[in-house]
Design a protein around this motif. Structure first.
Motif, short mmCIF file in Angstrom:
data_model
loop_
_atom_site.label_atom_id
_atom_site.label_comp_id
_atom_site.label_asym_id
_atom_site.label_seq_id
_atom_site.Cartn_x
_atom_site.Cartn_y
_atom_site.Cartn_z
N THR A 98 0.86 -1.18 0.00
CA THR A 98 0.00 0.00 0.00
C THR A 98 0.89 1.23 0.00
OG1 THR A 98 -1.68 -1.20 1.25
CG2 THR A 98 -1.83 1.20 1.27
N VAL A 99 0.55 2.19 -0.83
CA VAL A 99 1.33 3.43 -0.93
C VAL A 99 0.38 4.62 -0.97
CG1 VAL A 99 3.27 2.33 -2.13
CG2 VAL A 99 1.38 3.28 -3.46
N TRP A 100 0.97 5.81 -0.83
CA TRP A 100 0.22 7.06 -0.96
C TRP A 100 0.89 7.90 -2.03
CZ3 TRP A 100 0.34 4.21 3.30
CH2 TRP A 100 -0.84 4.04 4.00
N ARG A 101 0.10 8.60 -2.81
CA ARG A 101 0.64 9.50 -3.83
C ARG A 101 1.33 10.67 -3.14
NH1 ARG A 101 -4.51 8.27 -5.55
NH2 ARG A 101 -4.58 7.08 -7.48
N VAL A 102 2.51 11.01 -3.61
CA VAL A 102 3.24 12.15 -3.05
C VAL A 102 2.37 13.41 -3.14
CG1 VAL A 102 5.21 13.68 -3.41
CG2 VAL A 102 5.53 11.22 -3.51
N GLU A 103 1.67 13.56 -4.23
CA GLU A 103 0.83 14.75 -4.42
C GLU A 103 -0.23 14.85 -3.32
OE1 GLU A 103 1.59 12.40 -6.63
OE2 GLU A 103 1.89 13.23 -8.62
N ASP A 104 -0.82 13.72 -2.93
CA ASP A 104 -1.84 13.72 -1.88
C ASP A 104 -1.24 14.07 -0.52
OD1 ASP A 104 -3.62 12.97 -3.85
OD2 ASP A 104 -3.69 10.86 -3.24
N ILE A 105 -0.06 13.53 -0.24
CA ILE A 105 0.60 13.81 1.04
C ILE A 105 1.04 15.27 1.09
CG2 ILE A 105 2.58 13.25 2.51
CD1 ILE A 105 0.30 11.13 2.47
N ARG A 106 1.57 15.78 -0.02
CA ARG A 106 1.96 17.20 -0.09
C ARG A 106 0.75 18.09 0.20
NH1 ARG A 106 6.20 19.28 -2.56
NH2 ARG A 106 6.50 17.44 -3.85
N ALA A 107 -0.37 17.82 -0.44
CA ALA A 107 -1.59 18.62 -0.24
C ALA A 107 -2.05 18.52 1.21
CB ALA A 107 -2.68 18.16 -1.19
N PHE A 108 -1.94 17.35 1.80
CA PHE A 108 -2.34 17.17 3.20
C PHE A 108 -1.45 17.97 4.14
CE2 PHE A 108 -2.41 14.62 7.18
CZ PHE A 108 -3.74 14.82 7.49
N ILE A 109 -0.15 17.97 3.89
CA ILE A 109 0.78 18.76 4.73
C ILE A 109 0.46 20.25 4.59
CG2 ILE A 109 3.19 19.47 4.98
CD1 ILE A 109 3.92 16.53 4.25
N ILE A 110 0.19 20.70 3.39
CA ILE A 110 -0.18 22.10 3.19
C ILE A 110 -1.46 22.42 3.94
CG2 ILE A 110 -0.97 23.77 1.46
CD1 ILE A 110 1.08 22.42 -0.47
#
Length: 70
Positions: A51-63
């Motif tokens: 299982t992985v997470w898209r970097v783009e989704d994690i970046r948006a979540f951190i923002i």
């Protein structure tokens, strides 16, 4: 602090849970609870046990977190 986290991330790709938890300091069980409740980014299954997470989704979540959750 948010900018420091974002600089560590590649532009695109995937992160495993250990990498996500290095960036977002919650326990593994808290993370999975948040995923289940749709408070945290949703994962992508790339294999039967992977299982992985898209970097783009994690970046948006951190923002999102850096803006006080607004």
């Amino acid at each position: 602090m948010t900018n420091d986290l974002l600089e560590k991330l590649p532009r695109t790709g995937f992160l495993r849970i250990a990498q996500v938890l290095e960036l977002i300091p919650v326990s593994k069980s808290t993370w999975w609870d948040g995923v289940k409740e749709k408070r945290f980014p949703q994962p992508v299954k790339i294999g039967p046990k992977t299982t992985v997470w898209r970097v783009e989704d994690i970046r948006a979540f951190i923002i999102h977190l850096g803006m006080g959750g607004k």
